[in-house]
Scaffold this motif. Structure first.
Motif, PDB file in Angstrom:
ATOM      1  N   GLU A 175      37.273  42.760  40.291  1.00  0.00           N
ATOM      2  CA  GLU A 175      37.929  41.564  40.808  1.00  0.00           C
ATOM      3  C   GLU A 175      38.362  41.786  42.256  1.00  0.00           C
ATOM      4  N   ARG A 176      38.888  42.993  42.534  1.00  0.00           N
ATOM      5  CA  ARG A 176      39.379  43.310  43.871  1.00  0.00           C
ATOM      6  C   ARG A 176      38.252  43.156  44.907  1.00  0.00           C
ATOM      7  N   LEU A 179      37.288  39.472  45.374  1.00  0.00           N
ATOM      8  CA  LEU A 179      38.303  38.736  46.139  1.00  0.00           C
ATOM      9  C   LEU A 179      38.294  39.152  47.604  1.00  0.00           C
ATOM     10  N   ASP A 180      38.148  40.445  47.863  1.00  0.00           N
ATOM     11  CA  ASP A 180      38.100  40.898  49.258  1.00  0.00           C
ATOM     12  C   ASP A 180      36.924  40.296  50.010  1.00  0.00           C
ATOM     13  N   TYR A 220      44.559  33.251  48.210  1.00  0.00           N
ATOM     14  CA  TYR A 220      45.731  34.113  48.415  1.00  0.00           C
ATOM     15  C   TYR A 220      46.734  33.928  47.282  1.00  0.00           C
ATOM     16  N   ASP A 223      45.564  35.697  44.424  1.00  0.00           N
ATOM     17  CA  ASP A 223      45.623  37.138  44.691  1.00  0.00           C
ATOM     18  C   ASP A 223      47.067  37.597  44.941  1.00  0.00           C
TER      19      ASP A 223
END
Lengths: 515, 1104
Positions: A175-176, A179-180, A220, A223
């Motif tokens: 996921e990280r 998202l990045d 955001y 996140d």
């Protein structure tokens, strides 16, 4: 012997190249701005397919408390029915993420080949290329954002599928990582996105800088980068051309006419090219006022209702216009069902007895992805969400809620900080306000998911969704862990891609964890 | 390409000897003379007198007048003069300056005595002609004389059972429906498995863009074999091994069927007319319930699941006079009988042939008319073929062929139920399903039939399956489904000997062949047939589509047979260049909700217009040789290089070699003594590679296609993944053949043993991870498959022989084993999807090491006799779970644990508890429940043995021909019976369900009736049946009236035929016809297609 020489192999190879008549082959494509723009357009076009609009609703709304089976729900529509019954398996059609990835592939194709067009077509400047790229990057980010919210971990693919030599067995990214990538792409898009396309339709139907910022704010918020979210929301709210439509015109302008001053990005439908069949089928249209889905009667009032909510001695949202506008108030046979009017209707008029007359629409509606009210409430949520928000932040959040609340409750007093005075209360208020304001717009399930993610537990989410369940323990069991709130990787992809790992909750070889 | 043709013609002109173009002029002179008959001295009128040059080319000519006198202007004194007259021996005289030629011609009616003519029968493929005995590959040839007088509407039907290793199954008994053919098993899973057909050396294919959903997609190339009239065929050769089929390179992997048509023959004009009339009857199929039995069954089926009377209270089954439609639902209709009829075929055929020294011709034409055994089916065909051969000289020959076929096929409308194309149902299929208590015609209040065909009202309480099931009589008579096909094939050939053929053969030949094919399909479904609302997609629906294709094929070849001074050696070298170029286009429109007209162009709802265009090219370079030493050591070799537009640059060309040898052992001097009884013993080993192509063009491009628009901006997106890796499917095969002949070849055996391995198996639409943005790859090479087998052919020619009587016998037998050796794991997984746990479906599965066409399912063990397990009362046969020893499993209270069907592993609630009268399935793994783990292998669709045999008896002018064909050891899923015995829906059921379980203790194999409930008809061996059969395919009597009797009427011959087709079938198969075609994944499913009919044919042929 000249005959035999003319059949020499080199000339044969040429002779054996025939090209299709109704299509263009890759080698001849990517020569002009028009061709580049046609693929850009295909990215938008892909979002408007029935399959993708269905996914925006099924993934973003169907699993929430807002939707239950409607009168028009067909007996054969088992895949949606299974999701409503919390009986989700990897073979469910709505676990298939293919339609989103086909848009992503078009985006990837554009991003891969379009830079080459600059040298082939003099009219296609670097500037045009970048502004096109900003649109495409944002569309791709939007698709991945849907995927990452729905599946948590998905393969990140940013190269086009051109030929059969490519390795298509791509493993999931965390996921990280996803998202990045999304954030990085959107920050690039932010630099080049256009502000004005010259017409209202294009300004609302294509990706503008406001769209990029709104999407970035949403990312955001998901996140949990709240300060960044507030910053992006501020940029959108600061745009003077964006204005909330007054309550009396709100339904007509925002949902029926479309492309209102409140709108930031909405997918444009056209009765000749692509109708919005999904909202017509699921929510309704004049020829089918009993859509397949409906609003549950238990949300009409009570502890879990967004409407007529008891707040101390007061009743919040007692005479909310949205209750009448978004839901068809059928005073006849209720059967525990409120047909949906948002997107299905054209106009509601009210007589002195406060009885409403509903006029349904004949044509299909646009699909709103972001509008100003959404962004305002995102900002409110971002201000409230940190562990210890300041009173100023809470007050600001309450003021933002009042923007939309007062619009739809013109005769009620504003919500006051004396009553709504803590993070916990305001957090719930924002959730209710978002539910009232954005219901059926594919937002509610993700709102609840953000709540669950903040507590890293499905508990809070289940208190909202619980009343909708039939009481079968299995349904609770199937929502008892965080992984269960995400959809399983589609079985077709598991079968064809040995590098994919199933979401552990749905892994059949590992069923004990599910029980 | 045009320029190439021009070069070709120029090239050919240059090769002509100069004398042929520029004649010597200026020294013309006249010769004259009188011609008399040698037998009686009278002068002969009309004798052909021609001046011929060194190459026997006619330079000038004349005929004798009434006095037998001729005058001829001579162009070159070096030429010769030829005198010919019918019935007299031809004479050729050198001119040598003479001016007067008085010729006496002798007639040629001498009795020749004791002349032994030895000649080698030759086998010819275009320019490559070798003696038949020197054929080193696995090939079988059939002379159509063998089935003269038999009523066949197409060649494939005639071939059925006659060629070892050629398995032909007809798709259905409907006129024009074609057959599926497999030469030596299935070599391809997704690719085409049908053999290549070659007519007179030219590949015969229909190439319509397969992307186009043609309204009648089953009308494929095999049905189009219909367009070659069996009467025009001289012989058919089947090339079975790759050594032979390598000649056809990338198209030959499935074997090749080579058809040679009849040509003209020298002699007086012959006229032959034949007429055949055939009556056809459909064999009796399943016996279905009457209306009374049906309604009783339905009431039980509705009652049983909930044990509720209200559930079974349905007006249509109640015989309640207060029901407004009562009269329409109180009948006993035999729907099968209503839709069947006695069919008939009449076939006229006229042939005119003849020729002289220079020219030969054969022109034929026929009219064929068939009315099917199902109402509403009829087929008309007009076909014509012309063959013209003209020899300009001994060395130069032109041949022109032309064929034309027009077929007008009125078929039954194929209803598309629920929009699911797999649910298309035939008239017969509907008739078997249709509820029998409803009448054919609407009835008035007194129960009298009106003129109107009855359709069930749309507000009926019946379940949708029955409510929307149309009246099959109405569908057959009122709906229209017509396919018109025009096909024109002109071929032009040229042959030129570069050297004097008397000394040495060096022959250049070429052909250009055109294939113009035009299909027009139109269909209309009128509102009288269906009860859907006016805006339903089926209502007054008209489909119209047409397609046209043009293929141009050319071949230029050179054959050289060097003359060796040592005649022990013989060598034939052959080289050829072939090109194919074609294009096709197709378009279709569909409208519905039309007012009345059956024309898709009038106003209504218009569905998107479908259209497609396609063009393709391919070329082949081929060289082959044939070498024989002493005509007993033979070596053959072929190398073909094929190129096609279907592949990308890396894989455009493929090489296809083939090599075979033959050793005629019996010719060895060592075996001279055994020659008396062992007339032939030869061994033929061979090896070769042939290929198979994907169906589609443009696969090697990443293509960008139109994708509507957004905000009025046009959109384009990539629509395909470029297939860089795609290549031919390659089959390499070894063949070991033996030819054995006894007693001067009275008894001939032809044995073949082969092993074939197909690599790079072509898979169509293989699944791709959807993250690619595409659902599938259009094609992929992904596996290996083996086919190993053997074949025996046996002929006994006149093995019993007296003065007036003789007997022939032929027999063939073959077997093959198909094994899937390896398959891409992704594809395998895609095929082997999870079992869907539903009634009626079989697990689809292909497994490495097993045969393609395997059937997997549960094992059916009958019916639970009792509902509750009560050992004390002897109620043992009840649905309780048992362990491996058969001991009943009990729970903690000592209660027997019930047997359940677990149909979803993720939810425990999804179990069904079996009850008394339910189907009993074997709990293979003894885990106390039936689930997908209990599915086992149930058999295979491929036959263990197939073949045919039959004697021919001849007595004077009467001959009698019998033929039997058989298949043995193949399994068929009898889905028609499954649907007729499941008692699950509202469909009519067969009378077998009268034996159903009704109450505790009933001993039967037929479960209880359960409407929309339970799991009584899971895919199990209950419906998997042995498809072995022995069919008495035909019995023919052929009598030719002695020519002596006919002479006075100036009639050459009169033949009379009587044929009975399909006399009986011996089989254990319970369906109506055990001959079932191959379905998806090679499995045979019997869906009650129209069975083959029983025919009686009377025929007459007259020759003048």
């Amino acid at each position: 012997m000249s005959v035999f020489i003319t059949f020499g192999l080199e000339s044969c190879t040429d002779w054996l190249n025939t090209k299709p008549e109704s299509e263009i082959v890759l080698d001849d494509y990517w020569q002009s701005e028009a061709q580049a723009q046609a693929v850009l357009t295909a990215c938008y076009r892909g979002l408007t397919t029935d399959a993708n609009i269905e996914r925006m609703i099924v993934w973003g709304e169907l699993r929430s408390d807002n939707l239950i089976v409607g009168r028009g729900f067909p007996s054969y529509h088992t895949d949606m029915g299974k999701i409503l019954n919390v009986n989700i398996t990897p073979t469910n059609a709505y676990c298939n993420w293919g339609p989103m990835y086909s848009v992503i592939n078009n985006c990837n194709t554009f991003l891969y080949y379009a830079p080459g067009v600059v040298s082939a077509d003099q009219n296609f400047t670097e500037g045009k290329l970048h502004s096109f790229e900003a649109e495409v990057l944002t569309i791709r980010a939007l698709c991945y954002f849907y995927l990452v919210r729905t599946f948590k971990e998905v393969p990140w693919i940013d190269t086009p599928s051109i030929d059969d030599t490519k390795d298509y067995k791509v493993a999931k990214s965390t996921e990280r990582v996803v998202l990045d990538h999304i954030i990085a792409d959107l920050l690039t898009a932010q630099k080049y996105a256009r502000i004005d396309f010259g017409s209202v339709e294009n300004n609302k139907g294509r990706i503008t800088l406001n769209t990029v910022n709104a999407l970035l704010a949403d990312v955001y918020l998901w996140d949990q980068q709240y300060a960044n979210c507030v910053e992006m929301c501020n940029r959108v709210i600061a745009d003077p051309t964006l204005k909330l439509i007054p309550t009396e015109m709100m339904f007509l302008n925002v949902f029926y006419r479309g492309n209102s001053t409140e709108s930031i990005f909405e997918l444009q439908f056209n009765e000749n090219v692509q109708k919005n069949n999904t909202t017509a089928n699921l929510y309704g249209i004049s020829s089918n006022i009993q859509g397949e889905l409906s609003f549950p009667v238990f949300l009409e009032k009570g502890d879990y209702s967004p409407f007529k909510y008891k707040m101390g001695t007061d009743v919040e949202s007692d005479k909310d216009n949205r209750f009448k506008d978004f839901i068809f108030q059928d005073w006849g046979d209720m059967n525990g069902i409120y047909p949906i009017f948002k997107y299905a209707g054209a106009l509601r008029s009210e007589n002195q007895l406060e009885q409403s007359t509903y006029i349904y629409r004949n044509t299909t509606s646009n699909w709103i992805v972001y509008r100003l009210a959404d962004v305002m409430l995102m900002k409110a949520e971002a201000l409230t969400a940190p562990t210890a928000p300041s009173d100023d932040d809470l007050k600001e959040a309450l003021a933002l809620v009042n923007n939309t609340y007062q619009r739809s409750n013109p005769n009620s007093p504003p919500l006051d900080f004396t009553v709504y005075n803590s993070k916990g209360i305001i957090e719930k208020l924002i959730l209710r306000e978002r539910q009232r304001e954005l219901m059926f717009e594919g937002k509610r399930w993700f709102d609840l998911m953000r709540l669950a993610r903040r507590y890293d537990s499905p508990g809070a989410l289940l208190t909202y969704v619980g009343p909708k369940l039939t009481g079968d323990v299995m349904q609770y069991t199937k929502m008892s862990v965080m992984n269960a709130l995400y959809l399983p990787v589609p079985q077709g992809d598991i079968d064809n891609n040995t590098n994919l790992i199933q979401n552990p909750f749905y892994d059949e070889t590992n069923t004990t964890t599910a029980n | 390409m045009k320029s190439n043709f021009a070069i070709l013609i120029l090239f050919f002109l240059l090769l002509l000897p100069k004398t042929a173009i520029g004649q010597k002029t200026g020294n013309d002179f006249l010769v004259q003379g009188t011609i008399t008959s040698g037998s009686d001295g009278t002068t002969l009128i009309g004798v052909n007198v021609t001046e011929i040059d060194v190459n026997n080319r006619i330079v000038s000519g004349n005929v004798t007048d009434i006095n037998g006198h001729f005058v001829l202007k001579i162009k070159n004194p070096d030429n010769r003069i030829s005198f010919s007259y019918l019935g007299y021996i031809k004479q050729v005289k050198k001119i040598e300056g003479k001016r007067i030629f008085n010729i006496v011609m002798s007639d040629n009616t001498h009795e020749i005595q004791n002349v032994v003519v030895t000649g080698k029968k030759r086998h010819s493929e275009g320019g490559f002609s070798i003696p038949t005995r020197e054929i080193a590959s696995a090939m079988q040839t059939i002379d159509t004389k063998e089935f003269e007088g038999i009523q066949v509407s197409s060649v494939d039907e005639a071939l059925q059972g006659r060629i070892a290793g050629l398995d032909i199954v007809s798709n259905s008994g409907d006129p024009g429906s074609g057959t599926s053919m497999r030469i030596r098993g299935t070599t391809s899973i997704n690719g085409n498995s049908q053999p290549l057909i070659v007519v007179n050396g030219v590949p015969y294919e229909v190439q319509v863009d397969p992307n186009f959903d043609f309204a009648n997609s089953n009308q494929e190339q095999y049905a189009s074999m219909l367009s070659i009239n069996p009467d025009d065929i001289q012989e058919i050769s089947v090339l079975k091994d790759a050594a032979a089929s390598a000649i056809w390179g990338s198209k030959g992997a499935n074997g090749v069927l080579m058809i040679t048509t009849k040509k003209g023959a020298m002699g007086p004009t012959r006229i032959e007319y034949s007429y055949r009339y055939t009556g056809t009857v459909q064999p009796q199929g399943m016996k279905m319930l009457t209306g009374d039995d049906y309604t009783m069954l339905m009431k039980q089926a509705y009652f049983n699941p909930l044990q509720s009377e209200t559930a079974s209270n349905i007006n249509e089954f109640n015989y309640d006079k207060s029901f407004s439609e009562y009269e329409n639902f109180n009948n006993n209709t035999n729907w099968v009988k209503e839709v069947t009829q006695v069919g008939n075929i009449s076939d006229h055929y006229l042939t005119v042939s003849g020729g002289g020294e220079r020219a030969m011709y054969r022109v034929s034409g026929g009219f064929f008319k068939q009315n099917g055994t199902i109402i509403g089916q009829n087929l008309d065909r007009i076909s014509s073929r012309a063959y013209l051969e003209y020899s300009v000289s001994d060395r130069l020959k032109f041949i022109s062929e032309f064929s034309f076929t027009y077929t007008d096929n009125n078929m039954n409308y194929e209803m598309n139920f629920d929009g699911d194309p797999n649910k298309k149902s035939s008239i017969l299929g509907i008739a078997y399903k249709k509820m029998p208590n409803v009448g054919v015609y609407a009835q008035d209040a007194n129960g009298n039939n009106t003129n109107e065909l009855y359709k069930i009202l749309s507000n009926s309480m019946l379940n949708d399956d029955q409510k929307y099931l149309v009246n099959p009589v109405a569908l057959a008579t009122l709906a229209k489904n017509n396919l018109k096909t025009y096909r024109i094939l002109p071929t032009f050939r040229l042959q030129y000997d570069l050297l004097d053929p008397a000394k040495q053969t060096l022959r250049y030949s070429m052909y250009v062949s055109f294939d113009i094919n035009n299909d027009k399909a139109s269909s209309f479904l009128p509102q009288e047939v269906i009860n859907r609302p006016w805006n339903n997609g089926q209502m007054n629906r008209a489909d119209y589509s047409d397609s046209e294709g043009l293929t141009i094929q050319t071949d230029n070849n050179l054959a050289w047979m060097p003359a060796f001074s040592n005649t022990d050696h013989s060598l034939l070298l052959y080289g050829s260049v072939q090109t194919t170029e074609g294009r096709s286009s197709a378009q279709g429109i569909t409208t519905y909700g039309l007012e009345r007209e059956s024309d898709a162009s009038t106003t209504g709802y218009l569905e998107p217009i479908r259209a497609s265009h396609s063009n393709w090219r391919s070329m082949g370079l081929m060289g082959r040789f044939h070498y024989a030493y002493k005509s007993r050591y033979i070596l053959d070799g072929t190398l073909r290089r094929d190129g096609s537009t279907k592949f990308g640059n890396g894989n455009k060309f493929g090489n296809f070699p083939g090599i075979s040898a033959k050793w005629i052992i019996s010719d060895e001097p060592l075996l001279k003594d055994t020659k008396k009884w062992l007339s032939m013993l030869a061994f033929r080993p061979g090896w070769g590679i042939s290929g198979n192509q994907p169906k589609w063009e443009y696969l090697h491009y990443s293509r960008y296609g139109n994708y509507d628009s957004y905000l009025n901006m046009p959109a384009t997106q990539p629509v395909s993944i470029r297939l860089n890796n795609l290549k031919w499917e390659t089959t390499s095969s070894f063949n070991y053949g033996w030819d054995i002949g006894f007693l001067d070849d009275t008894y001939v055996f032809d044995l073949n043993l082969y092993s074939k391995r197909t690599t790079d198996l072509l898979f169509e639409k293989t699944p791709l991870p959807s993250t690619s943005g595409f659902a599938q790859l259009s094609y992929q090479n992904a596996g290996t498959m083996d086919n190993n087998g053997w074949e025996v052919n046996f002929y006994a020619t006149r093995f019993i022989k007296t003065k007036n009587f003789s007997v022939d016998f032929k027999f063939n037998l073959s077997n093959y084993v198909n094994t899937l050796v390896q398959l891409d794991p992704g594809i395998l997984k895609g095929f082997n999807s999870e079992f869907n746990d539903l009634n009626g479906s079989y697990l689809t599965r292909i497994q490495e090491g097993n045969s393609f066409g395997s059937i997997y399912g549960f094992r059916y063990k009958g019916v639970y006799k009792y509902d509750e397990y009560k050992p004390e009362e002897g109620h043992l046969d009840a649905p309780v779970s048992r362990d491996a020893n058969g001991t009943v499993n009990v729970d903690e209270n000592g209660k027997a644990i019930p047997m359940v069907y677990e149909y979803s592993t993720t939810s425990k609630s999804a179990t069904y508890q079996f009850r008394g009268g339910d189907a009993k399935y074997e709990d293979i793994n003894h885990d106390g429940s039936i689930d997908k783990l209990d599915i086992v292998y149930l058999g295979n669709t491929n036959p263990l043995l197939s073949g045919g045999f039959g004697p021919t008896f001849r007595y004077k002018n009467l001959s009698c021909n019998m033929f039997f064909n058989f298949r043995y050891g193949n399994k068929i899923v009898n889905r028609a019976r499954m649907n007729a015995e499941n008692m699950y829906g509202n469909d009519n059921q067969s009378t077998a369900v009268n034996w159903r379980w009704r109450k505790d203790g009933d001993v039967t194999n037929m479960p209880r009736a359960l409407y929309d409930y339970g799991f009584n008809w899971l895919g199990s061996d209950r419906y998997v049946e042995d498809g072995s059969f022995l069919r008495f395919k035909y019995l023919t009597f052929n009598y030719s009236i002695p020519s002596a009797k006919l002479k006075k009427f100036n009639i050459n011959k009169i033949n009379l035929y009587l044929t009975i087709n399909n006399i009986f079938v011996l089989t254990k198969y319970t369906g109506v016809d055990p001959e079932v075609g191959y379905g998806a994944l090679g499995t045979s499913f019997d869906d009650a297609k129209t069975p083959r009919s029983r025919d009686l044919t009377l025929g007459l042929s007259i020759g003048l």
